[in-house]
Design an enzyme around this catalytic site. Sequence first.
Site, mmCIF file in Angstrom:
data_model
loop_
_atom_site.group_PDB
_atom_site.id
_atom_site.type_symbol
_atom_site.label_atom_id
_atom_site.label_comp_id
_atom_site.label_asym_id
_atom_site.label_seq_id
_atom_site.Cartn_x
_atom_site.Cartn_y
_atom_site.Cartn_z
ATOM 1 N N HIS A 156 0.832 -1.222 0.000
ATOM 2 C CA HIS A 156 0.000 0.000 0.000
ATOM 3 C C HIS A 156 0.864 1.269 0.000
ATOM 4 O O HIS A 156 0.444 2.305 0.515
ATOM 5 C CB HIS A 156 -0.939 0.046 1.215
ATOM 6 C CG HIS A 156 -1.646 -1.241 1.488
ATOM 7 N ND1 HIS A 156 -2.833 -1.591 0.887
ATOM 8 C CD2 HIS A 156 -1.306 -2.291 2.286
ATOM 9 C CE1 HIS A 156 -3.211 -2.790 1.310
ATOM 10 N NE2 HIS A 156 -2.290 -3.240 2.161
ATOM 11 N N SER A 277 14.403 22.117 -15.964
ATOM 12 C CA SER A 277 13.210 22.929 -16.140
ATOM 13 C C SER A 277 13.614 24.261 -16.746
ATOM 14 O O SER A 277 14.692 24.790 -16.439
ATOM 15 C CB SER A 277 12.542 23.144 -14.783
ATOM 16 O OG SER A 277 11.739 24.315 -14.815
ATOM 17 N N LYS A 283 15.748 22.230 -10.746
ATOM 18 C CA LYS A 283 15.087 20.979 -11.128
ATOM 19 C C LYS A 283 15.968 20.017 -11.912
ATOM 20 O O LYS A 283 16.740 20.406 -12.777
ATOM 21 C CB LYS A 283 13.855 21.288 -11.996
ATOM 22 C CG LYS A 283 12.668 21.735 -11.201
ATOM 23 C CD LYS A 283 12.084 20.581 -10.414
ATOM 24 C CE LYS A 283 10.685 20.932 -9.951
ATOM 25 N NZ LYS A 283 9.673 20.211 -10.646
ATOM 26 N N GLU A 290 9.326 8.953 -16.859
ATOM 27 C CA GLU A 290 7.939 9.406 -17.061
ATOM 28 C C GLU A 290 7.463 9.130 -18.478
ATOM 29 O O GLU A 290 6.315 8.738 -18.703
ATOM 30 C CB GLU A 290 7.828 10.904 -16.749
ATOM 31 C CG GLU A 290 7.966 11.197 -15.261
ATOM 32 C CD GLU A 290 8.022 12.682 -14.922
ATOM 33 O OE1 GLU A 290 8.051 13.000 -13.735
ATOM 34 O OE2 GLU A 290 8.062 13.525 -15.842
#
Length: 471
Positions: A156, A277, A283, A290
């Site tokens: 979980h 970024s 970043k 992704e």
Amino acid sequence: MATLWGGRFTKDTDGQVYAFNASIGFDKKLYRQDIEGSIAHVVMLAKQGILTSKERDVLIKGLTGIREDVEAGRLVIDEKYEDIHSFVEANLIERVGEPGKKLHTGRSRNDQVALDMRLYTRGQVLSTDSLLKELMCVILDVMEANVETYMPGFTHLQKAQPTTLAHHYGAYFEMFKRDRQRLRDIHDRMNYCPLGAGALAGTTYPLDRGYTASLLGFEGPTLNSMDSVSDRDYLIEFLSALSIIMMHLSRFCEEIIIWNSNEYQFVEIDDAYSTGSSIMPQKKNPDIAELVRGKTGRVYGALMSLLTTMKGLPLAYNKDMQEDKEMAFDAMETVQNCLVLFTGMLRTMGFKRERMADSAMKGFTNATDAADYLVGKGVPFRDAHGIIGRLVLYCIDKGCAIDALSLEELQEISDKFGPDIYDAISLKSCVEKRLTVGAPGKEAMQEVIRFSREYLEEDWQPRDWQLPNEK
Ligand code: ARG
């Protein structure tokens, strides 16, 4: 407009109809398979006395020349032709004259395209398998080096019990192993040759279908000519296997994204595999992970698309089946790109071992072991579970870990606790005591690693095809 079938028509095809119907824009990818299949067909026709050996040699030379010219960039596949089959045949006739017109003897574009697509898919099954194997080698190297790299295991997405990086990676090793087994099954089931099925009902020429099949590296000929021209099961199976591969990659990517987050900081993705970024200078984003996760959608889409295309089709060939190509090609290419990029990212990714171990020590991951300790002292497991539950509550209140409590505090909750409790629930012993097959304890893990190394050493790579004239 250049078609193979003008004879029966009194009018030209409408321009939009022609463009809508044509497939050369995407089936030109099959030029090699089309030529190899044609050469095998020619060799067989000559063996059966349907072509002379002189005609055979002229045709093989012409077909080989087309392939070489396309590959060298001397011949551009002209999109004025309806499809790749028309392009190759017309070009052959242009090159060799009269004998070229005999190429299509005993053949239809229906069995021809069925063959081309099967050959192409078989090659893709094999190259996908090689890429999976490379990925598994990287995974196994990481496993070997990290049998004592402790980290939390989750259920979980909550810390559950401690495990190791080797164990966590090992789960993916098993997934990709099953993926390879699926590819092998698909390969073996699809490896029968549809050529010679004709349009749907075979042909009156005395073709030797077994011979053509063996020239192209197939187990044998397919056994029903209607099924031969209308079967795309193997492609659906492959798209299904590709979807499962993407599902596995996507799960792995999701974990890497989580491990790479500011909150976790378990891993350091190599700069070469990250992006920045345009506005936030601090970043460093896990874009490759992704994107792989994101591209899973289009591979599933290809599977759904073909299943839906095929679902209502009566026997035998229907033009709907031309829709088997574009999305399938895209899915095959997508999966291979994802495997290459993902493997590179994994190979270069660093681990923050201290943070992983530190995280494993927090969150009461040793609570099960504390209960097992009491069981060892004669407490029934259900009672031990209740005692440790109360202990955890006490610790949450106090803001500390179980092993940070003094022996007196522990004994207030159960007199069964002795000084050996601290060793029994240390991170190391929590992991190392787990020695059942498939568990993270070092010896159990090393056994699996040995087995996995042997698995990677035994090779499965059947030959794809060989040019008949190169034998
Ligand atoms: N472009 C067609 C396909 O991909 C080739 C087969 C054409 N056969 C036919 N009877 N029109 O399916």
